[in-house]
Design an enzyme around this catalytic site. Structure first.
Site, PDB file in Angstrom:
ATOM      1  N   ASP A 196       0.847  -1.182   0.000  1.00  0.00           N
ATOM      2  CA  ASP A 196       0.000   0.000   0.000  1.00  0.00           C
ATOM      3  C   ASP A 196       0.888   1.239   0.000  1.00  0.00           C
ATOM      4  O   ASP A 196       2.010   1.191  -0.505  1.00  0.00           O
ATOM      5  CB  ASP A 196      -0.925  -0.041   1.228  1.00  0.00           C
ATOM      6  CG  ASP A 196      -2.308   0.522   0.929  1.00  0.00           C
ATOM      7  OD1 ASP A 196      -2.368   1.694   0.513  1.00  0.00           O
ATOM      8  OD2 ASP A 196      -3.307  -0.179   1.112  1.00  0.00           O
ATOM      9  N   HIS A 274      -3.831   6.278   2.924  1.00  0.00           N
ATOM     10  CA  HIS A 274      -4.539   5.061   2.526  1.00  0.00           C
ATOM     11  C   HIS A 274      -3.976   3.820   3.201  1.00  0.00           C
ATOM     12  O   HIS A 274      -4.722   2.969   3.715  1.00  0.00           O
ATOM     13  CB  HIS A 274      -4.473   4.929   1.009  1.00  0.00           C
ATOM     14  CG  HIS A 274      -5.248   3.789   0.438  1.00  0.00           C
ATOM     15  ND1 HIS A 274      -4.714   2.537   0.267  1.00  0.00           N
ATOM     16  CD2 HIS A 274      -6.521   3.712   0.003  1.00  0.00           C
ATOM     17  CE1 HIS A 274      -5.630   1.736  -0.265  1.00  0.00           C
ATOM     18  NE2 HIS A 274      -6.735   2.425  -0.433  1.00  0.00           N
ATOM     19  N   SER A 638     -11.265  -1.023  -1.298  1.00  0.00           N
ATOM     20  CA  SER A 638     -10.008  -1.064  -0.540  1.00  0.00           C
ATOM     21  C   SER A 638     -10.251  -1.123   0.950  1.00  0.00           C
ATOM     22  O   SER A 638      -9.397  -1.591   1.704  1.00  0.00           O
ATOM     23  CB  SER A 638      -9.148   0.165  -0.856  1.00  0.00           C
ATOM     24  OG  SER A 638      -8.362  -0.068  -1.981  1.00  0.00           O
TER      25      SER A 638
END
Length: 859
Positions: A196, A274, A638
């Site tokens: 990520d 994120h 996600s």
């Protein structure tokens, strides 16, 4: 970036642009002008010898991982195996013995092929695939492709980035956590790897001094051998006994000259947010207070709060990422010994070639699965259209996004007693008091006009407005797709309103734009976002009818619209959840770039992905509504994928011997088919007004159903699929022989068996074309004690179905074969769905979805 900002043109949370080259380099970059510097690019080159993972059995691989020398900064080329490979024939691999260093072999090969020429080798891949990433010209790539040692050359492709309550909604406290011994040890001993945007190591969700644990600190996992990089952005001590691994991979971006160290951080530190968010969803600590804009939204917990975290940063804030770096990250994670791997990476178009399954990322993941790693991938945010699935392979567990029943509802009460629902984490206006509303378009000063700025109604510059008209009123601001693109922001409009002394802000959807949604946003003053175009029209109709104008000049002389904002800080609970979100990608699974259908069910299931609270990086500026906050609410597949990664960690903790396919089986066969009210799970089918287009979800919307963490810890029967089965499936694809060998070093001619997708021993049955009659078998292993099962089924429309046996008794550890006969009784090109249910006398229920697309009845 790494969250769903949903617009009608289908924003992707993570986007990959595939640019593939065959071994003959039929596609090249740049012009054939002889200037090497003008068309240089990065290529992923695969060598015709198997990687390490295909040379050793599972126990030997464990020894290799424990013995390998830890490399620095995520570079994998120094890895040297310590064991002799098993039975490598000259016929299959060309040599009877591997060289001592794969990286040295790659270097020697490049030197011999490109004598005296300039090139840059970025990575040597050796564990999951045998090859390297190299920066060369198209002419040099042509030379490499002509060498007999080279199996495949792929042009590197770009990648861009694709909870306080969900544990309760999923029933963990009284269910799965209770079975594990409570949240204090849920996931203990399991390492989850995240590919990520990195992680913020200072976040309390990743502190190893967990006061809730019965241990003083986390015990070190003996099977894990990863390391933590030390950089100025990620200093010594950033890792701990909870966050036990952290590396970054950016050689492709650096070589291209687009890496910005001030924004992207040449370290595992998360400059985006994120990666921090997804890691906390799967394995964040239990009981961490969620404070946003000085408001307390409860306490957060990951699904497996006691699991370890290892981070492999291959995605970056300013540019996304590249496949060469992602493959290196996957390769390193497998060497380090992670148990679970969570990815939120999806392509924006189907990979070209004989099948979607053959691309460097999916094939590296296949090798990771062989080594015992369970891999979870986000389905993609390209729904609701059919065949929008962006995670294709049967060895990858693909997760779609659903809602949960907690909602933060806001509303505005108009002076005509009409109440309009909306969004926004805002305080209410004074109880019982209504305030005058003034549209931004009607509050312009004399020097401003719509002709000069058509977006002036979005309230981004206070100098455009007359404070005397706005002061003490509710300012009405429009919002458009510019808020999605970051050209306008909610925070800026709030600052404008405060500077104009407004009481609050009402955001309504611009009536001239197509439907989309804004994430729920924290506000430090009374405010509301009206997410519906129809509701926005109701608001404007009331407002415009109340504007007072001079009879002669038609100029505005007064504002007669009044309203009160109720505020959106308190959660409420909906009566229909979960439901599949409209952006969640749908099946059927596309087998190739021509959108032919695969005999594989995708997605595998759905999990909470909408409006999820999770940890947020302190350095993130990409989502201005959460700038400077420690938590953020995000939506997308996600967010769904790490929920399943956390549940997989709980399963692996309970059943350490489970293979990846066994974990997938436990998740799938126990999935829920009904919502919290007992009705069927529904699905949103349109972008605009999605809750007005609900219908029953099919397996192509939700896979086997909604994740059921508690039942997955006691599945009763298990469907196991081996690496050899996956190889037989790949070898059964027309024209795949050379591609299979190129990626694995294993020849299909050595595999005497091929099979179709519907023959794989999966906990689902999908037949893309049922031509007459099809016979399918499934083998099930009992892990739940002696039990007798009754078998029931409902056939897909236009299909007759017979299942044998209809009842069976099975002892612990034994296997049972289920035979299914499908016969087309009507010609049809539309998908239809059925289901097989196995009902055990001790309470186990096993669900097997059946999907048939085209039916051709035999004459």
């Amino acid at each position: 970036m790494g969250r769903v900002m949903l617009v009608s043109f289908g924003f992707l949370l993570l986007v990959i642009s595939f640019g593939f080259l065959s071994n003959t380099l039929g596609q090249q970059q740049g012009d054939d002008d002889g200037d090497d510097d003008d068309d240089s690019a990065i290529y992923i080159v695969t060598i015709k010898q198997p990687p390490i993972v295909h040379l050793y059995d599972e126990e030997e691989l464990k020894q290799i991982r424990q013995k390998h020398q830890r490399s620095k900064h995520g570079h994998t080329s120094k890895f040297i195996p310590q064991l002799q490979p098993r039975n490598i024939s000259r016929k299959r691999h060309g040599k009877s013995r591997r060289p001592p260093s794969i990286a040295q072999t790659h270097d020697s090969f490049l030197r011999k092929t490109l004598k005296g020429e300039k090139y840059i080798k970025l990575y040597s891949y050796n564990y999951l695939i045998n090859g390297f990433a190299v920066f060369v010209s198209s002419q040099q790539a042509e030379k490499l492709s002509k060498r007999s040692e080279v199996a495949n050359i792929v042009l590197d492709f770009s990648v861009r980035t694709a909870t306080t309550y969900t544990p309760q909604f999923m029933g963990l406290p009284e269910g799965a956590w209770a079975k594990e011994g409570g949240f204090k040890i849920a996931g203990e001993g399991i390492v989850i790897g995240f590919i990520d945007t990195g992680i913020d190591p200072n976040h309390p969700s990743f502190n190893d001094n967990d006061i809730n644990s019965h241990h003083s600190s986390y015990p070190t996992p003996k099977h894990f051998s990863g390391v933590c990089e030390v950089t100025p952005d990620f200093p010594s001590g950033s890792c701990n006994k909870k966050l036990i691994g952290a590396r970054h991979f950016a050689q492709s971006a650096i070589t291209r000259g687009i890496f910005n160290s001030s924004e992207d951080y040449a370290s595992p530190f998360d400059g985006d947010g994120h990666g921090t968010h997804t890691a906390s969803i799967a394995a964040g600590n239990h009981g961490v207070p969620v404070i946003v804009s000085n408001h307390n939204f409860g306490n957060a917990s990951g699904i497996a709060p006691r699991a370890y975290i290892s981070v492999y940063k291959a995605l970056y804030k300013s540019f996304g990422g590249f496949a060469a770096d992602v493959v290196a990250a996957i390769d390193q994670a497998a060497q380090d010994g992670v148990d679970i791997l969570s990815l939120s990476i999806t392509p924006n178009r189907k990979p070209p070639g004989v099948a979607t399954f053959f691309n460097p990322i999916d094939m590296a993941i296949l090798s990771a699965v062989k080594s015992g790693i369970f891999v979870v991938q986000a389905a993609g945010n390209t729904g609701p259209s059919p065949k929008s699935m962006s995670s294709f392979s049967p060895w990858i567990f693909t997760v779609g996004a659903s809602s949960h029943d907690r909602v933060y509802s806001n509303s505005i009460i108009l002076g005509n007693n009409v109440t309009i629902p909306g969004l926004g984490f805002a305080i209410p206006t004074d109880d019982g008091k209504m305030y005058k509303m003034v549209s931004a378009f009607h509050a312009l000063n004399n020097s401003t006009s719509v002709d000069k700025d058509m977006y002036v109604g979005e309230c981004q510059d206070y100098e455009n407005f007359d404070q005397k008209l706005v002061s003490g009123s509710l300012l009405m601001c429009s919002y458009s797709v510019r808020f999605i693109l970051g050209l306008s922001t909610i925070k800026q409009a709030l600052d404008v309103a405060k500077n104009l002394s407004a009481v609050g802000v009402v955001f309504y959807m611009d009536p001239y734009v197509l439907g989309f949604q804004i994430n729920p946003t924290p506000m430090d003053m009374p405010g509301i976002i009206i997410p519906s175009a129809e509701d926005s029209k109701i608001l404007l109709k009331y407002y415009n009818s109340s504007v007072q104008r001079d009879v002669t000049t038609k100029e505005i002389v007064g504002f007669g619209a009044f309203a009160a904002i109720e505020g959106g800080l308190k959660a409420s609970f909906s009566d229909r959840a979960p439901k599949v979100m409209y952006y969640s990608a749908r099946g059927p699974d596309p087998e190739d770039n021509s959108f032919n259908d695969a005999d594989i069910l995708k997605p595998n299931l759905v999990a909470p992905g909408n409006s999820i609270w999770g940890a947020w990086s302190s350095a993130s500026i990409d989502s201005p509504e959460f700038k400077g906050e420690r938590f953020a609410m995000m939506s997308g597949t996600s967010m769904a994928a790490p929920h399943v990664a956390g549940v997989a960690a709980l399963i692996k903790q309970t059943y350490p011997q489970f293979s990846p396919s066994a974990i997938a089986s436990a998740l799938s066969t126990t999935a829920l088919l009904n919502d919290i009210k007992g009705g069927p799970i529904m699905v949103q089918r349109t972008f605009s007004n999605p809750d007005q287009s609900l219908s029953n979800a099919t397996p192509f919307d939700m896979g086997s159903g909604f994740v059921n963490a508690t039942a997955a810890l006691d599945p009763g029967l298990i469907f196991d699929t081996s690496f050899e089965d996956y190889m037989s499936f790949l070898c059964g694809i027309n024209g795949s022989d050379s591609v299979v060998f190129n990626y694995t070093g294993i020849s299909c001619s050595d595999n005497n068996k091929t099979m179709s997708g519907f023959d794989l021993n999966l906990p689902s049955i999908t037949v893309s074309t049922l031509n007459g009659t099809q016979f399918v078998q499934r083998s099930m292993r009992n892990i739940g004690g002696n039990e007798t099962y009754n078998v029931g089924w409902s056939p897909p429309y236009g299909v007759s179905m017979k299942v044998d046996p209809t009842q069976f008794s099975i002892a612990m550890g034994d296997t049972q074969v289920l035979s299914v006969t499908l016969k087309a009784i009507k010609n049809s090109s539309s998908s239809s769905f059925g289901r097989i249910g196995l009902f055990g006398n001790t309470g186990h229920i096993v669900n097997i979805p059946v999907s048939v697309i085209a039916k051709v009845a035999s004459s």
